[in-house]
Design a protein around this motif. Structure first.
Motif, short mmCIF file in Angstrom:
data_model
loop_
_atom_site.label_atom_id
_atom_site.label_comp_id
_atom_site.label_asym_id
_atom_site.label_seq_id
_atom_site.Cartn_x
_atom_site.Cartn_y
_atom_site.Cartn_z
N ALA A 1 1.21 4.09 -3.12
CA ALA A 1 1.03 5.33 -2.95
C ALA A 1 2.21 6.26 -3.06
N GLU B 1 -4.14 0.65 4.23
CA GLU B 1 -4.74 1.80 3.34
C GLU B 1 -5.08 3.13 4.16
N GLU B 2 -5.67 2.89 5.38
CA GLU B 2 -5.95 3.85 6.27
C GLU B 2 -4.76 4.66 6.65
N ARG C 1 -1.34 9.02 14.99
CA ARG C 1 -2.51 8.77 14.65
C ARG C 1 -2.82 7.07 14.71
N VAL D 1 -1.97 5.19 4.75
CA VAL D 1 -1.67 6.14 3.72
C VAL D 1 -2.49 7.51 3.94
N LYS D 2 -3.77 7.15 4.08
CA LYS D 2 -4.60 8.15 4.36
C LYS D 2 -4.14 9.10 5.39
N ALA D 3 -3.89 8.53 6.56
CA ALA D 3 -3.37 9.41 7.60
C ALA D 3 -2.37 10.18 7.50
N GLN E 1 -1.29 11.39 4.54
CA GLN E 1 -1.60 12.50 3.65
C GLN E 1 -2.26 13.67 4.56
N HIS E 2 -3.18 13.08 5.52
CA HIS E 2 -3.95 14.21 6.27
C HIS E 2 -2.65 14.93 7.27
N SER F 1 0.77 -1.17 0.05
CA SER F 1 0.00 0.01 0.06
C SER F 1 0.77 1.29 -0.12
N SER G 1 3.76 13.86 2.21
CA SER G 1 3.52 13.40 0.86
C SER G 1 4.94 12.62 0.63
#
Length: 938
Positions: free
Chosen positions: A547, A669-670, A663, A672-674, A676-677, A543, A681
């Motif tokens: 990304a 997958e989550e 976090r 990767v989103k964390a 980004q938040h 994952s 990057s």
């Protein structure tokens, strides 16, 4: 720290060039042949060779009474090494030498298989009883009763009703050491409680593992005295002549050791062994364990016997249960962790440090593959100058290579080496460019994980004759010391050797860039797991890779280094800012399992948790994935201390989770989103197109990027966002040119378009000021042209390679054909079982080239294996052997016929099929379609 040099990129020095394993037949070599082969390797673009005393292979006409003179370290061997060094040094062609002949490590200084400096195993015998035991201490059937053995300990414990141990489960609190009750080989002991008890007798014995190259026993890799026996032999025998010693030191190469292929016992076999309940051992383990871990291992010895764990290929893991475990799995796991940590410490300090200090004292470096045993990989690398990984053991997995990359980067090792090749069954079959284990396919994956030095597997010395059982193997195209079991012979025996320089230059230029400045990596992923050679990590993109993130695995010993802290890098918090400058830590404790898809938690010491808190409080983002850490690594002496440490760890984790930039998510997958938040990057982010893998280097405001398309089918055709300021420059590793790309600047980054063929790579630099020559800014090249020309007829001349009158001689036959279509040689009756050099000739006409902006591109389609292109009699610069799209605008003539000639070189596989039923013909030649593309006004 290396800085950019345009001339160095165009013509890299030997230190940037790939090395080649060179398998030698002992001292049975000829000085002139040694010189010839070194000159061939240097002339073909290799920068050095790794000399391996493989097997002593006497020539057929030598009297057996002479054989003893040719042993490793003997007069003849030293004379051959002197000749090799004298040939190599003037060419700046660096030679590396194995620690001993072949491997695992052995030395002629230790020839007695019962010597205490030999590798050892610990065996366990058991006897069940109730009340009083009176009799002989049990001896297991894994012990060789005809050889010396040593009683290490006698313990006892009461059986437990549950089933944790595979054979027997024991009550932890009843474990007792019975040393005082032992008299010789007998014991009398009254159990302190009722029920059934088990008496354990632990015996050590040398493991009978032999180094087949010289018939010597393998040395104990945890013993300082064993390591010193190795270095003393070098001093006494290989360096006895001061002139030869001076040559070694002037050469300044490496002392090298392959993976640690140790077995605790040879009773079950060497590779793919029958699992046995015997553990790796060394005479000082108990003493060193007590000193290092702070408690006595003796009562807990039964929990070490994970069947098959200490044997190569026996199919077990450090996560498995022991044959004789205690009822509490949490305790068992931590006892074994402490045992593995002690082995790691002993291997590092007694073995590696001894070798490294001696090696560095002779102006050499220690290059070592430190895996293959149940140890923590990162820790051992602190005593290695050049860490090395391999494609075979790590199964072409980028995550497998990352098991060491964190240590490489945090220990500030400038070189991360790669034994590449060694594919089972691919001798004379492995290609440079194919996606079916093509060597560049393997190498490209390694570069994406931080590797920057290739050592190709390999090349055999050209033995002119062979005696004994080797005589039966002495067939055309020569005696291959690895046979057809493993790829490959990269020397001059194969047709595609004619193009070696093209590929070697490409590798050298890529490695030059990957050795510039310092590595910069997006993420540090925490991982504590004891590995031999890893399992279950696969080649599919993770994952994080999908990304665009680059990452290293880091373990407690790395995070607890005093110089690893959080500082500012480009205005943002970074871990080890002067090194990899990780932008975040991911605590991803899951370890994929080989079978069943299960997952296990990874342990976390309290000290490491406190470091994570300090990092997070300093502003470094931390993401915890899945179940938060709950268990520490060590037993700390007993169950009560373990419980207290676990509770303390959980308190630290609660505190960690309360920090703003931390976090906790459920899956990757989550995660990767964390990230980004949290505004973490990737330094190289794909804005459009399929995922790419990348590696990044940085020096003096220049960001260097290695980009790789891991897809085997789909080209990357899209846009990238790259961290850095200024312009984007593409460095062509195939021909050494540099051109500026069209790019759009944004805050702290630039955008640029790129096209990469499947398995293709690119080298980019982002900088405000470019040092050196470059072509003007180029527009993005589309994948298709407005005008397409496809030649319809071809003349093909094939230089066919077949067996000559001697196993080392090749016969050449010319085959000439006229073709109306391009297809594999296996589809052409005259070429079905042919290997060699094919020269394809045709012509095409360009009526007009209306503007200077027109781009003329030759697209070769499918080719196997390597090629050269000539237009109108002029050889084009080295072309991209992967993308096979070649700009030819500067070579073509307008309004007249242009002669096109394509030279293709194959492997030797198809020619060997006639005499080898295990081989099948493989596609080769120019298969096309060949298209000339004219792109109007791009």
């Amino acid at each position: 720290m290396n800085k950019w040099d345009s001339e160095q990129f165009q013509s890299p020095a030997n230190r940037y060039r790939p090395k080649l394993r060179w398998w030698l037949p002992g001292a049975f070599m000829d000085n002139e042949e040694i010189k010839r082969e070194i000159e061939w390797m240097a002339g073909s673009g290799y920068g050095g060779a790794e000399l391996i005393h493989f097997f002593s292979i006497p020539p057929a006409d030598m009297d057996p009474s002479e054989f003893n003179r040719y042993g490793f370290g003997g007069e003849e061997w030293n004379n051959r090494m002197k000749s090799a060094l004298e040939a190599a040094i003037p060419l700046s062609f660096q030679l590396d030498f194995t620690v001993g002949p072949l491997w695992p490590i052995a030395t002629p200084a230790v020839m007695d298989k019962n010597d205490e400096r030999c590798a050892q195993g610990l065996h366990v015998g058991t006897a069940l009883f109730e009340g009083t035991y009176h009799g002989e201490i049990p001896v297991p059937d894994t012990i060789d009763l005809e050889r010396p053995r040593k009683l290490v300990a006698v313990t006892a414990a009461r059986k437990f009703g549950g089933r944790t141990g595979k054979v027997m489960t024991l009550e932890l609190e009843t474990a007792a050491v019975l040393s005082s009750a032992v008299e010789g080989d007998h014991i009398e002991w009254l159990s302190p409680g009722d029920g059934e008890w088990c008496l354990f007798g632990f015996w050590s014995q040398t493991n009978l593992q032999m180094n087949d190259s010289i018939g010597a026993p393998v040395v104990d890799h945890y013993s300082r005295s064993a390591a010193k026996a190795v270095t003393d032999f070098w001093d006494d025998r290989l360096f006895a002549d001061p002139d030869i010693r001076a040559l070694y030191e002037k050469n300044a190469g490496s002392l090298f050791c392959d993976s640690i292929e140790l077995n605790a016992t040879m009773l079950g076999g060497m590779y793919g062994a029958t699992p046995m309940a015997v553990t790796i051992w060394s005479p000082s383990v108990l003493e060193e364990f007590r000193t290092r871990r702070g408690y006595d291992l003796t009562p807990y010895l039964p929990s070490l016997f994970v069947k098959g764990l200490y044997q190569l290929g026996a199919g077990n893991r450090t996560d498995g249960d022991s044959e004789y475990d205690f009822e509490d799995r949490a305790v068992n796991r931590r006892i074994r962790n402490d045992f593995f940590a002690t082995l790691t410490d002993m291997f590092r300090e007694n073995h590696l440090r001894t070798l490294r200090q001696w090696t560095n004292g002779h102006n050499m470096k220690l290059r070592y593959q430190t895996y293959g045993m149940p140890t923590e990989l990162a820790s051992g690398l602190s005593e290695v100058d050049i860490p090395e990984t391999e494609s075979l053991g790590f199964k072409d997995s980028t995550d497998g290579y990352r098991l060491q990359s964190g240590a490489v980067h945090l220990y500030d090792r400038p070189m991360y080496s790669f034994e590449v090749g060694a594919v089972m069954g691919y001798g004379y079959k492995q290609t440079w460019t194919g996606q079916d284990f093509g060597l560049l396919w393997q190498l490209h994956r390694g570069y994406a994980a931080g590797i920057n030095q290739a050592v190709l597997h390999g090349m055999s010395y050209e033995t002119s004759s062979a005696s004994g059982h080797f005589e039966a193997l002495f067939k055309w195209p020569g005696l291959s010391l690895m046979g057809s079991m493993f790829s490959n012979e990269w020397g001059p025996r194969q047709p595609n050797a004619r193009h070696t320089r093209i590929v070697a230059d490409y590798i050298a230029r890529t490695q030059y860039v990957l050795q510039l400045g310092k590595p910069k990596v997006d993420l540090a992923i925490y991982r504590y797991h004891i590995d031999g050679i890893h399992h279950g990590m696969g080649t599919e993109l993770t994952s994080y890779e999908q990304a665009g993130y680059t990452y290293d695995f880091v373990s407690p010993c790395l995070l607890e280094e005093t110089n690893v802290d959080v500082k500012s890098s480009n205005g943002l918090p970074a871990l080890a800012a002067d090194g990899p400058a990780y932008r975040a830590i991911v605590v991803d404790l899951r370890e994929e399992m080989d079978e069943g898809g299960g997952q296990i938690p990874s342990d976390l010491p309290v000290e490491t948790a406190e470091r994570l808190i300090a990092f997070a409080e300093a502003g470094l983002p931390v993401v915890i994935v899945g179940e938060a850490p709950r268990h520490v690594v060590s037993l700390h002496g007993d169950r009560e201390k373990l419980s207290l440490q676990d509770a303390l760890l959980r308190e630290r984790i609660v505190r960690l989770q309360s920090i703003p930039k931390v976090r906790h998510v459920q899956n990757r997958e989550e995660a990767v989103k964390a990230l980004q938040h949290l505004e973490v990057s990737p330094a190289c982010e794909v804005c459009s197109g399929i995922p790419l893998l990348s590696a990044r280097r940085y020096e003096e405001d220049v960001n260097y990027y290695y980009l790789y398309n891991p897809s085997s089918e789909q080209a990357f055709d899209g846009e990238l966002r790259l961290a850095g300021n200024g312009e984007v420059y593409a460095m062509n590793a195939w021909d050494g040119t540099v051109r500026q790309l069209s790019a759009k600047g944004e805050e702290g980054c630039v955008r640029s378009k790129l096209r990469l063929a499947p398995n293709g790579t690119a080298l980019l630099a982002v900088t405000r000021t470019w040092e050196g020559a470059f072509a003007k800014a180029a527009e993005y090249e589309a994948a298709t042209g407005d005008i397409r020309i496809m030649p319809e007829r071809w003349s093909l001349s094939v230089d066919s390679w077949t067996a000559g009158e001697h196993p080392t001689k090749t016969q050449h036959e010319l085959i000439e054909l006229e073709l109306t279509e391009l297809q594999s040689w296996t589809e052409i009756p005259e070429l079905k079982n042919v290997s060699g050099i094919g020269t394809y000739r045709t012509s095409f006409r360009l009526e007009s080239i209306p503007t200077k902006q027109n781009t003329v591109v030759l697209d070769l389609g499918r080719v196997s294996d390597t090629f050269k292109v000539y237009i109108n009699g002029r050889e084009l610069p080295a072309a991209d052997q992967i993308g096979r799209r070649i700009p030819i605008g500067n070579f073509v003539c307008q309004g007249e016929e242009n002669r096109l000639e394509i030279e293709v070189a194959t492997t030797l596989n198809n020619a060997l099929c006639a005499d080898d039923r295990n081989r099948q013909p493989l596609e080769c030649g120019l298969m096309g379609p060949v298209v000339i593309l004219l792109q109007e006004g791009v």
